[in-house]
Design a protein around this motif. Structure first.
Motif, mmCIF file in Angstrom:
data_model
loop_
_atom_site.group_PDB
_atom_site.id
_atom_site.type_symbol
_atom_site.label_atom_id
_atom_site.label_comp_id
_atom_site.label_asym_id
_atom_site.label_seq_id
_atom_site.Cartn_x
_atom_site.Cartn_y
_atom_site.Cartn_z
ATOM 1 N N ALA A 1 -49.209 26.392 145.592
ATOM 2 C CA ALA A 1 -50.603 26.212 145.209
ATOM 3 C C ALA A 1 -50.839 24.783 144.739
ATOM 4 O O ALA A 1 -49.919 24.090 144.286
ATOM 5 C CB ALA A 1 -50.957 27.197 144.095
ATOM 6 N N PRO A 2 -52.077 24.284 144.835
ATOM 7 C CA PRO A 2 -52.384 22.913 144.416
ATOM 8 C C PRO A 2 -51.988 22.648 142.965
ATOM 9 O O PRO A 2 -52.200 23.485 142.082
ATOM 10 C CB PRO A 2 -53.903 22.820 144.600
ATOM 11 C CG PRO A 2 -54.224 23.847 145.642
ATOM 12 C CD PRO A 2 -53.268 24.962 145.412
ATOM 13 N N ILE A 3 -51.424 21.470 142.739
ATOM 14 C CA ILE A 3 -51.055 21.021 141.402
ATOM 15 C C ILE A 3 -52.131 20.074 140.902
ATOM 16 O O ILE A 3 -52.494 19.101 141.572
ATOM 17 C CB ILE A 3 -49.700 20.287 141.409
ATOM 18 C CG1 ILE A 3 -48.585 21.208 141.911
ATOM 19 C CG2 ILE A 3 -49.366 19.763 140.020
ATOM 20 C CD1 ILE A 3 -47.256 20.504 142.076
ATOM 21 N N ILE A 4 -52.652 20.374 139.725
ATOM 22 C CA ILE A 4 -53.678 19.526 139.104
ATOM 23 C C ILE A 4 -53.031 18.839 137.915
ATOM 24 O O ILE A 4 -52.653 19.498 136.936
ATOM 25 C CB ILE A 4 -54.891 20.361 138.664
ATOM 26 C CG1 ILE A 4 -55.477 21.118 139.861
ATOM 27 C CG2 ILE A 4 -55.942 19.478 138.008
ATOM 28 C CD1 ILE A 4 -56.551 22.117 139.481
ATOM 29 N N ASP A 5 -52.887 17.543 137.994
ATOM 30 C CA ASP A 5 -52.218 16.765 136.946
ATOM 31 C C ASP A 5 -53.274 15.992 136.166
ATOM 32 O O ASP A 5 -53.929 15.092 136.693
ATOM 33 C CB ASP A 5 -51.208 15.803 137.583
ATOM 34 C CG ASP A 5 -50.322 15.121 136.559
ATOM 35 O OD1 ASP A 5 -50.630 15.195 135.356
ATOM 36 O OD2 ASP A 5 -49.311 14.514 136.955
ATOM 37 N N THR A 6 -53.464 16.396 134.921
ATOM 38 C CA THR A 6 -54.472 15.786 134.056
ATOM 39 C C THR A 6 -53.775 14.992 132.960
ATOM 40 O O THR A 6 -52.805 15.468 132.372
ATOM 41 C CB THR A 6 -55.345 16.870 133.402
ATOM 42 O OG1 THR A 6 -55.896 17.707 134.430
ATOM 43 C CG2 THR A 6 -56.474 16.259 132.604
ATOM 44 N N SER A 7 -54.254 13.780 132.699
ATOM 45 C CA SER A 7 -53.635 12.987 131.637
ATOM 46 C C SER A 7 -54.699 12.181 130.906
ATOM 47 O O SER A 7 -55.770 11.879 131.439
ATOM 48 C CB SER A 7 -52.557 12.055 132.194
ATOM 49 O OG SER A 7 -53.121 11.074 133.040
ATOM 50 N N VAL A 8 -54.373 11.856 129.662
ATOM 51 C CA VAL A 8 -55.239 11.051 128.810
ATOM 52 C C VAL A 8 -54.366 10.027 128.085
ATOM 53 O O VAL A 8 -53.296 10.361 127.581
ATOM 54 C CB VAL A 8 -55.990 11.924 127.777
ATOM 55 C CG1 VAL A 8 -56.756 11.058 126.795
ATOM 56 C CG2 VAL A 8 -56.933 12.898 128.487
ATOM 57 N N THR A 9 -54.844 8.786 128.069
ATOM 58 C CA THR A 9 -54.172 7.737 127.308
ATOM 59 C C THR A 9 -55.114 7.282 126.200
ATOM 60 O O THR A 9 -56.154 6.666 126.478
ATOM 61 C CB THR A 9 -53.806 6.541 128.201
ATOM 62 O OG1 THR A 9 -52.987 7.010 129.288
ATOM 63 C CG2 THR A 9 -53.052 5.484 127.409
ATOM 64 N N PRO A 10 -54.817 7.585 124.947
ATOM 65 C CA PRO A 10 -55.736 7.229 123.854
ATOM 66 C C PRO A 10 -55.867 5.709 123.679
ATOM 67 O O PRO A 10 -54.893 4.960 123.831
ATOM 68 C CB PRO A 10 -55.084 7.863 122.625
ATOM 69 C CG PRO A 10 -54.182 8.927 123.164
ATOM 70 C CD PRO A 10 -53.688 8.397 124.472
ATOM 71 N N ARG A 11 -57.060 5.286 123.348
ATOM 72 C CA ARG A 11 -57.291 3.910 122.906
ATOM 73 C C ARG A 11 -57.288 3.847 121.374
ATOM 74 O O ARG A 11 -57.048 2.794 120.797
ATOM 75 C CB ARG A 11 -58.626 3.385 123.440
ATOM 76 C CG ARG A 11 -58.689 3.225 124.951
ATOM 77 C CD ARG A 11 -60.086 2.852 125.402
ATOM 78 N NE ARG A 11 -60.171 2.680 126.845
ATOM 79 C CZ ARG A 11 -60.020 1.505 127.457
ATOM 80 N NH1 ARG A 11 -59.797 0.415 126.765
ATOM 81 N NH2 ARG A 11 -60.112 1.442 128.781
#
Length: 985
Positions: free
Chosen positions: A174-184
């Motif tokens: 199944a599709p892989i959804i890779d979510t990321s956040v880099t804080p400022r």
């Protein structure tokens, strides 16, 4: 053509706008971005005047496609949002909680969305979006990388940078959804893919968010279910024949016991606008890993769920294709039969098993010190019959029958001051469902009229047998029980009408709230089984009627219960070290003890801390031995203690797997039972770090020395019955119904519901005169991989072998001549059917039987005579039907005696047991004298100086009437004589 388009797309970047396309017609055709694997295709779609979308299609399911939005939603707080663990016993325990900005007035929803018994103040905010408002970010550009990954770009945010990539691995994943956040900036962060389209809940056919939001029960708030409570780490909706949602990538679920504190993600189905939008947020806001410094990136992978068909097709897709659900267990150190033998030996030890002979019940000191509890007499009675063990009948089954016929509730306290869990102090029985009375009537061959008479008296009367939960009142289950007692068709028709209404309300029309689940509304009990239809009962009415609609309803309900069972993480295919350091901490670090200061305003018990570590050697085991997959929780309040091993559902799943030809149900059943323990294992457990509860000697200690988990002694015989039911049901399923033994129904309470056996003959292949036989230590086997049943036919002995391993077994069987009386030097012919066919021989009690991997073989030993007389005599009818004189109930009007009840309990024609009790308490009578005789025999006098006041008499010749007289002395010294009871069969 597809490869060519993908090739053109590699390295191309497209700007995504919502105000209009940046592409001309030719540019759009040439630069279409797509990725695909053997099962999925994802195409970037830009329509003039509309937000950019991704069209995901199932190549293996023509016409199945959905539009997603490249959308990330971020929760961010500068200060600690106050996420904290729920305490044991707190009202809202199935969702994440945060410290509210202001104390809420009251939380009126038990288990966050389930109607509660009363408003109660809580100290947690349970609505995720009341803690932090989500910031929505839509992608502004996309790039294809390596023909397998779509990488999206976003406008910069002053506080953080967002990234999103969607990938298709080769094959069918199944599709892989890779979510990321880099804080400022430093703060607390959590992010989710928000691109699954929001829908109005009224348009949905089915919803699922762990743990209780299923059918069409849409959450009342935006609750977050943390990883620790996500039995299946997915949330999805079904509408119009299509299931869509998100699930955690299995790689993101470490092989460890997830807790409220260390949960890595949470699931929510309700978005900030109140629409259904399956989302997975990671990390949990305020939880482990959510506090981030500037520049400290975090990322999480989810899987997109898309499948055609109804909700069960969607669930199968989640379990099979995302979590690779499978049967991961087999017998471990010993077989289930050896486990059964160990457990029976433990249960017959008065001290170790918590048996209180003078009260005829089991010490309930874990929960309510000073009480005893019994949930059924059928469990021990069935085991006595199938083992042919009169000691089990005399020392356990018979006293338990007397208990359930006389006590008012399952929980009995000799001290009226004990009020926790609402025990009863009175002998105003029976304390069991009418279904239990029907089972006792059947299991004693219809020879004991007291069960019938009491069922007739109690039908239609609401009672409270456990806690404050109402039961009875003329339910369809009670009507079915009355049909089984009387055989009258009017009762069966009443049961049909009620079952039809139940199916319509709970299955045909999937409920949108919890009001159809009577056990949840204004009650103390809310066990996992209470959140769905009564599928055990539906299977019972199917067996009574043969009508397919009830079987189909039971199958549907059983499939829904899979959502309550743990489906991840699966164990790695390695070994692991358990009991590190030689000591193992317990599940809880306290115990209940009587409160020395107990008074009118004080609890009768208090929790005291204690050292709960257990010394146990380090050991390296296959990792699957420690897995929790396949196990249920008990209820919301106790979820944090881990799942339970009292898995009565397994035998029912095994039978329904056969009827539905559904291997998923079978695998869930196997995962619940196989290789989990070698003796009574206790209750809750967390498993990963230890195998202490799996040891054969685990329960063979005093209560004070059993430190790993909760020990409920009233569960011992239900657990034994569970194993017998599993073995018989497994044989039934593996043989396609050719190994089949009639059962009675032991409804118990909560989920302690089993079939019990031994009162009627069954079949093995073409032999239809077979007694089920499970004698202790009757045989030894060259491998622990196989379980077995014996069936005693009129001329032959059948041995059913069931292989739990994927590897074929060539099993050497040695029959104990003290149990199976083979003749030395005689060669017996043996016929093999099932996985192996043909003929072999046995001499001096030894035979070799091949069994295929996960297969079964029946070895029929010709002309080997065994006489399980105790069981076969149950089937034997009396010379004439039992008379009504076998039961008497008299309301004397004398307070020192009260209602006087007597009954004959008859299992076989040769003997009976008389039981007489009175409901006067120690406040009414100082002591009681029972006098009894048969015919003109001398009177026997028994003086009872301690409440409860009761008499048990073995009647060796039940053809002669037993006369009983009662004299009670009150506290003024006045003597009162009751009416004579004459009991005759």
């Amino acid at each position: 053509m597809r490869r060519g388009r993908v090739g053109l797309a590699v390295g191309l970047a497209v700007a995504l706008t919502s105000g209009g396309s940046v592409w001309g017609a030719r540019a759009a055709a040439d630069a279409e971005l797509r990725i695909e694997n053997a099962r999925y295709r994802i195409v970037v779609e830009q329509r003039r005047g509309a937000p950019a979308a991704l069209v995901v299609s199932r190549l293996d399911q023509p016409g199945v496609s959905r539009r997603l939005t490249p959308d990330v939603r971020v929760l961010m707080t500068r200060t600690d949002p106050g996420y904290r663990a729920m305490s044991l016993g707190e009202e809202v325990v199935l969702t994440a909680g945060w410290k509210p900005a202001a104390p809420p007035p009251h939380e009126t929803e038990l288990f966050a969305g389930v109607p509660g018994q009363k408003p109660a103040p809580v100290s947690n905010e349970s609505d995720l979006f009341a803690v932090a408002s989500p910031r929505q970010h839509r992608a502004t550009g996309v790039t294809v990388k390596d023909a397998q990954t779509l990488t999206f770009s976003f406008k910069a945010d002053p506080s953080y940078d967002v990234a999103l990539a969607i990938a298709l691995e080769p094959g069918t994943a199944a599709p892989i959804i890779d979510t990321s956040v880099t804080p400022r900036v430093a703060g607390f962060y959590s992010a989710a893919f928000g691109g699954v389209g929001g829908r109005e809940s009224a348009t949905l056919d089915f919803v699922y968010q762990p743990l209780v939001w299923s059918w069409r029960r849409f959450p009342a708030k935006s609750y977050l279910t943390p990883e620790s409570m996500a039995t299946t780490a997915a949330t999805f909706v079904t509408a119009g024949g299509l299931t869509e949602g998100v699930a955690a990538d299995p790689a993101e679920i470490p092989y460890r016991f997830a807790t409220f504190q260390n949960s890595r993600f949470g699931l929510t189905l309700r978005d900030v606008d109140g629409r259904a939008r399956p989302m997975l947020f990671a990390p949990v806001l305020g939880g482990e890993g959510s506090q981030r410094a500037a520049g400290e990136r975090f990322a999480f992978k989810t899987r997109y769920v898309l499948a055609a068909g109804d909700w069960y097709a969607g669930l199968q897709h989640v379990l099979r294709d995302v979590f690779a659900y499978r049967a991961e267990r087999q017998n471990a150190a010993i077989s289930l039969n050896d486990t059964l033998d160990n457990m029976i030996a433990f249960a017959m030890d008065d001290a170790y098993s918590g048996w209180v002979p003078e009260l005829k019940g089991f010490d309930y000191k874990w929960d309510v010190p000073g009480t005893v509890k019994v949930v059924s007499a059928l469990h021990a009675l069935g085991v006595a019959l199938v083992t042919g063990d009169r000691e089990i009948y005399n020392r356990r089954a018979l006293p338990l029958i007397e208990y359930v016929m006389s006590r008012e509730k399952y929980l009995y306290a000799t001290d009226e001051a004990i009020t926790y869990q609402n025990p009863s102090h009175f002998l105003r029985g029976p304390c069991v469902e009418i279904g239990e009375l029907a089972g006792l009537f059947a299991m004693t061959g219809g020879k004991s009229v007291g069960f019938k008479r009491e069922a007739e008296r109690l039908f239609g009367k609401p009672r409270r047998l456990n806690l404050l939960t109402d039961t009875g009142g003329g339910t369809w289950q009670d009507a079915l029980a009355m049909y089984r007692i009387t055989g009258e068709q009017s009762w069966l028709q009443k049961a049909r009408s009620g079952a039809d209404a139940h199916v319509k309300a709970e299955i045909d029309t999937l409920p949108g709230d919890f009001t159809t689940n009577s056990a949840l509304v204004d009650k103390q009990a809310a066990f996992y089984i209470d959140y769905g239809p009564r599928w055990f009962d539906l299977y019972e009415i199917y067996e009574a009627t043969g009508e397919r609609r009830y079987l189909d309803a039971a199958i549907t309900s059983a499939r829904a219960m899979l959502l309550m069972l743990r489906s991840q993480p699966f164990a790695p295919a390695t070994t692991m070290l358990v009991n590190q350091g030689g000591r193992v901490p317990g599940v809880v670090n306290w115990q209940r003890v009587p409160n020395p200061k107990s008074g009118p305003n004080e609890p009768t018990w208090i929790r005291v801390p204690r050292d709960t570590t257990t010394a146990v050697p380090e050991q390296r085991l296959p990792a699957w031995r420690t897995s929790l997959v396949g196990l249920p929780p008990e209820q919301g309040r106790t979820y944090g203690l881990g799942p339970i091993m009292l898995t009565h559902h397994a035998a029912w799943l095994m039978r329904l797997a056969h009827h539905a030809n559904d291997p998923l149900l079978r695998e869930a059943a196997e995962n619940a039972v196989l290789g989990r323990y070698a003796n009574f294992p206790g209750y809750y457990f967390t498993s990963f770090e230890t195998n202490v509860y799996q040891r054969a000697d685990y329960p063979l200690h005093s209560y004070q020395d059993l430190k790993y988990n909760a020990i409920f002694y009233n569960h011992v015989w239900p657990h034994i019955a569970l194993l017998v039911d599993y073995l018989v049901s497994d044989a039934f399923a593996r043989s396609g119904g050719r190994v089949d033994f009639p059962s009675a129904y032991a409804p118990g309470y909560a989920f302690l519901t089993s079939k019990v056996y031994g009162h009627r003959l069954g079949r093995i292949n073409d032999d239809k005169d077979v007694a089920l036989w499970l004698p202790r230590r009757a045989a030894s086997f060259s491998t622990p991989a196989v379980n077995h049943l014996f069936g005693v036919g009129s001329a032959d002995l059948h041995l059913v072998l069931m292989n739990t391993s994927t590897d074929a077994q060539d099993v050497t069987v040695r029959l104990d001549p003290d149990v199976v009386p083979w003749d030395a030097g005689v060669r017996y012919d043996v016929a093999l059917t099932g996985s192996a066919s043909g003929n072999t021989t046995s001499i001096d009690g030894v035979l070799r039987v091949p069994v295929a991997g996960r297969g079964f073989t029946v070895a029929t030993i010709r002309k080997l005579a065994v006489d399980p007389a105790f069981q076969r005599r149950v089937v034997t009818a009396l010379p004439q039907p039992p008379s009504d004189r076998g039961f008497s109930r008299v309301e004397t009007g004398v307070p020192a005696i009260g209602t006087l009840t007597g009954m004959l309990l008859s299992v076989v024609p040769e003997f009976a047991d008389a039981f007489v009790y009175m409901d006067a308490t120690e406040k009414d009578a100082r002591d009681v004298e029972f006098r009894y005789r048969q015919g003109d025999d001398e009177w026997t006098v028994v003086r009872d100086t301690a409440y409860p006041f009761e008499l048990s008499v073995h009647v060796g010749d039940p053809s002669r009437a037993l006369e009983v007289r009662v004299t009670a002395t009150d506290h003024r010294g006045t003597t009162h004589t009751g009416p004579a009871l004459v009991l005759a069969r």
